[in-house]
Write an enzyme that holds these catalytic residues in place. Sequence first.
Site, PDB file in Angstrom:
ATOM      1  N   LYS A  11       0.807  -1.218   0.000  1.00 39.87           N
ATOM      2  CA  LYS A  11       0.000   0.000   0.000  1.00 39.87           C
ATOM      3  C   LYS A  11       0.848   1.281   0.000  1.00 39.87           C
ATOM      4  O   LYS A  11       2.057   1.238   0.266  1.00 39.87           O
ATOM      5  CB  LYS A  11      -0.927  -0.010   1.224  1.00 39.87           C
ATOM      6  CG  LYS A  11      -1.977  -1.116   1.182  1.00 39.87           C
ATOM      7  CD  LYS A  11      -2.858  -1.047   2.414  1.00 39.87           C
ATOM      8  CE  LYS A  11      -3.967  -2.079   2.384  1.00 39.87           C
ATOM      9  NZ  LYS A  11      -4.828  -1.976   3.585  1.00 39.87           N
ATOM     10  N   TYR A  51     -12.411  -2.259  -4.499  1.00 37.72           N
ATOM     11  CA  TYR A  51     -12.961  -2.366  -3.143  1.00 37.72           C
ATOM     12  C   TYR A  51     -14.487  -2.272  -3.122  1.00 37.72           C
ATOM     13  O   TYR A  51     -15.076  -1.982  -2.081  1.00 37.72           O
ATOM     14  CB  TYR A  51     -12.349  -1.296  -2.240  1.00 37.72           C
ATOM     15  CG  TYR A  51     -10.912  -1.602  -1.882  1.00 37.72           C
ATOM     16  CD1 TYR A  51     -10.608  -2.623  -0.985  1.00 37.72           C
ATOM     17  CD2 TYR A  51      -9.859  -0.887  -2.447  1.00 37.72           C
ATOM     18  CE1 TYR A  51      -9.291  -2.918  -0.663  1.00 37.72           C
ATOM     19  CE2 TYR A  51      -8.541  -1.180  -2.125  1.00 37.72           C
ATOM     20  CZ  TYR A  51      -8.270  -2.197  -1.233  1.00 37.72           C
ATOM     21  OH  TYR A  51      -6.977  -2.495  -0.915  1.00 37.72           O
ATOM     22  N   PHE A  59     -16.193   3.187   6.006  1.00 41.96           N
ATOM     23  CA  PHE A  59     -14.794   3.509   5.712  1.00 41.96           C
ATOM     24  C   PHE A  59     -14.463   3.506   4.218  1.00 41.96           C
ATOM     25  O   PHE A  59     -13.328   3.794   3.836  1.00 41.96           O
ATOM     26  CB  PHE A  59     -13.864   2.520   6.434  1.00 41.96           C
ATOM     27  CG  PHE A  59     -14.061   1.073   6.041  1.00 41.96           C
ATOM     28  CD1 PHE A  59     -13.478   0.554   4.891  1.00 41.96           C
ATOM     29  CD2 PHE A  59     -14.831   0.230   6.838  1.00 41.96           C
ATOM     30  CE1 PHE A  59     -13.653  -0.770   4.530  1.00 41.96           C
ATOM     31  CE2 PHE A  59     -15.009  -1.102   6.487  1.00 41.96           C
ATOM     32  CZ  PHE A  59     -14.413  -1.604   5.326  1.00 41.96           C
ATOM     33  N   ARG A  87      -1.548 -14.413   4.567  1.00 42.85           N
ATOM     34  CA  ARG A  87      -2.300 -13.768   5.651  1.00 42.85           C
ATOM     35  C   ARG A  87      -1.554 -13.878   6.982  1.00 42.85           C
ATOM     36  O   ARG A  87      -1.559 -12.957   7.787  1.00 42.85           O
ATOM     37  CB  ARG A  87      -3.710 -14.334   5.720  1.00 42.85           C
ATOM     38  CG  ARG A  87      -4.445 -13.986   4.392  1.00 42.85           C
ATOM     39  CD  ARG A  87      -5.917 -14.061   4.434  1.00 42.85           C
ATOM     40  NE  ARG A  87      -6.555 -13.151   5.363  1.00 42.85           N
ATOM     41  CZ  ARG A  87      -6.773 -11.854   5.152  1.00 42.85           C
ATOM     42  NH1 ARG A  87      -6.357 -11.272   4.042  1.00 42.85           N
ATOM     43  NH2 ARG A  87      -7.406 -11.122   6.046  1.00 42.85           N
ATOM     44  N   THR A  93      -5.277  -7.328  10.723  1.00 42.56           N
ATOM     45  CA  THR A  93      -5.567  -6.047  10.063  1.00 42.56           C
ATOM     46  C   THR A  93      -5.193  -4.873  10.953  1.00 42.56           C
ATOM     47  O   THR A  93      -4.591  -3.900  10.501  1.00 42.56           O
ATOM     48  CB  THR A  93      -7.064  -5.969   9.686  1.00 42.56           C
ATOM     49  OG1 THR A  93      -7.366  -7.067   8.825  1.00 42.56           O
ATOM     50  CG2 THR A  93      -7.394  -4.670   8.994  1.00 42.56           C
ATOM     51  N   ARG A 104       2.491  -6.225   9.368  1.00 45.76           N
ATOM     52  CA  ARG A 104       1.699  -5.134   9.955  1.00 45.76           C
ATOM     53  C   ARG A 104       2.221  -4.716  11.328  1.00 45.76           C
ATOM     54  O   ARG A 104       2.161  -3.539  11.679  1.00 45.76           O
ATOM     55  CB  ARG A 104       0.229  -5.519   9.992  1.00 45.76           C
ATOM     56  CG  ARG A 104      -0.363  -5.521   8.582  1.00 45.76           C
ATOM     57  CD  ARG A 104      -1.769  -6.007   8.554  1.00 45.76           C
ATOM     58  NE  ARG A 104      -2.367  -5.839   7.228  1.00 45.76           N
ATOM     59  CZ  ARG A 104      -3.355  -6.588   6.778  1.00 45.76           C
ATOM     60  NH1 ARG A 104      -3.871  -7.547   7.529  1.00 45.76           N
ATOM     61  NH2 ARG A 104      -3.857  -6.386   5.578  1.00 45.76           N
ATOM     62  N   ASN A 114      -1.965   0.121   6.843  1.00 39.78           N
ATOM     63  CA  ASN A 114      -1.380  -1.084   7.431  1.00 39.78           C
ATOM     64  C   ASN A 114      -0.450  -1.812   6.466  1.00 39.78           C
ATOM     65  O   ASN A 114      -0.204  -2.999   6.607  1.00 39.78           O
ATOM     66  CB  ASN A 114      -2.466  -2.007   7.985  1.00 39.78           C
ATOM     67  CG  ASN A 114      -3.422  -2.515   6.932  1.00 39.78           C
ATOM     68  OD1 ASN A 114      -3.198  -2.384   5.744  1.00 39.78           O
ATOM     69  ND2 ASN A 114      -4.501  -3.114   7.388  1.00 39.78           N
ATOM     70  N   HIS A 117      -2.195  -5.415   1.554  1.00 39.39           N
ATOM     71  CA  HIS A 117      -3.488  -6.074   1.341  1.00 39.39           C
ATOM     72  C   HIS A 117      -3.172  -7.475   0.853  1.00 39.39           C
ATOM     73  O   HIS A 117      -2.222  -7.673   0.097  1.00 39.39           O
ATOM     74  CB  HIS A 117      -4.310  -5.339   0.277  1.00 39.39           C
ATOM     75  CG  HIS A 117      -5.443  -6.168  -0.269  1.00 39.39           C
ATOM     76  ND1 HIS A 117      -6.694  -6.140   0.290  1.00 39.39           N
ATOM     77  CD2 HIS A 117      -5.484  -7.065  -1.285  1.00 39.39           C
ATOM     78  CE1 HIS A 117      -7.472  -6.991  -0.388  1.00 39.39           C
ATOM     79  NE2 HIS A 117      -6.759  -7.553  -1.353  1.00 39.39           N
ATOM     80  N   GLU A 128      -9.173 -11.136  -7.684  1.00 34.39           N
ATOM     81  CA  GLU A 128      -8.282  -9.998  -7.468  1.00 34.39           C
ATOM     82  C   GLU A 128      -7.073 -10.033  -8.399  1.00 34.39           C
ATOM     83  O   GLU A 128      -6.655  -9.002  -8.920  1.00 34.39           O
ATOM     84  CB  GLU A 128      -7.838  -9.947  -6.005  1.00 34.39           C
ATOM     85  CG  GLU A 128      -8.972  -9.589  -5.064  1.00 34.39           C
ATOM     86  CD  GLU A 128      -8.560  -9.520  -3.609  1.00 34.39           C
ATOM     87  OE1 GLU A 128      -9.369  -9.036  -2.810  1.00 34.39           O
ATOM     88  OE2 GLU A 128      -7.423  -9.941  -3.259  1.00 34.39           O
TER      89      GLU A 128
END
Length: 140
Positions: A11, A51, A59, A87, A93, A104, A114, A117, A128
Site C-alpha cells: 500500500k 474495493y 470507511f 495472511r 488487520t 503489519r 497497514n 493487502h 483480485e
Amino acid sequence: MTIENTLSIIKPDATRRNLTGSINAKFEQAGLNIIAQKRLQLTKDMAQKFYEIHKDRPFFNDLVDFMISGPVVTQVLRGENAVKVNREVMGATNPKDAEKGTIRKEFAESIEANSVHGSDSLENAKCEISFFFAEIELIY
C-alpha cells in the site's frame, strides 16, 4: 501439497517509506515466490471497483482516498497454501493485534495505513489477480 496463487498489494504508506524490499523479503522467507509484480498509481475508479465489496461500509471513501494517495505495488505470490501463508505473514488487520514479526506489526502506521493487502480466500484471490494481471503476466 496445494500450490496456490494469491494477490498482494503493498500500500501507499509502505511504498512512500521504501519498504517494498523489506516486505517482499518476508514473503520470500515464508516460502512464497513473486511470480508477477507491477508498481502503479491507482485511479479513483480503479480503487472503487477493486474495493466495491465495501461500498456500503462507512470507511469506503477513506479507503479509496488512501489507496489513490500514492503508488502501490501489486503482485502475485505463489506457494504452498499461499492465501493462508500470506495472511499469516501480513498479520492482523489492526497492527495493535498483529503478532511480533508480521508485516503489519513491524511496518503499519495505523489500521488503515497497514502497509499490505492480501486476498482472504482462494476464490477472491482469483478475482483480485485477474483485476490487475493477465494470465500471460504470471511467470511460473
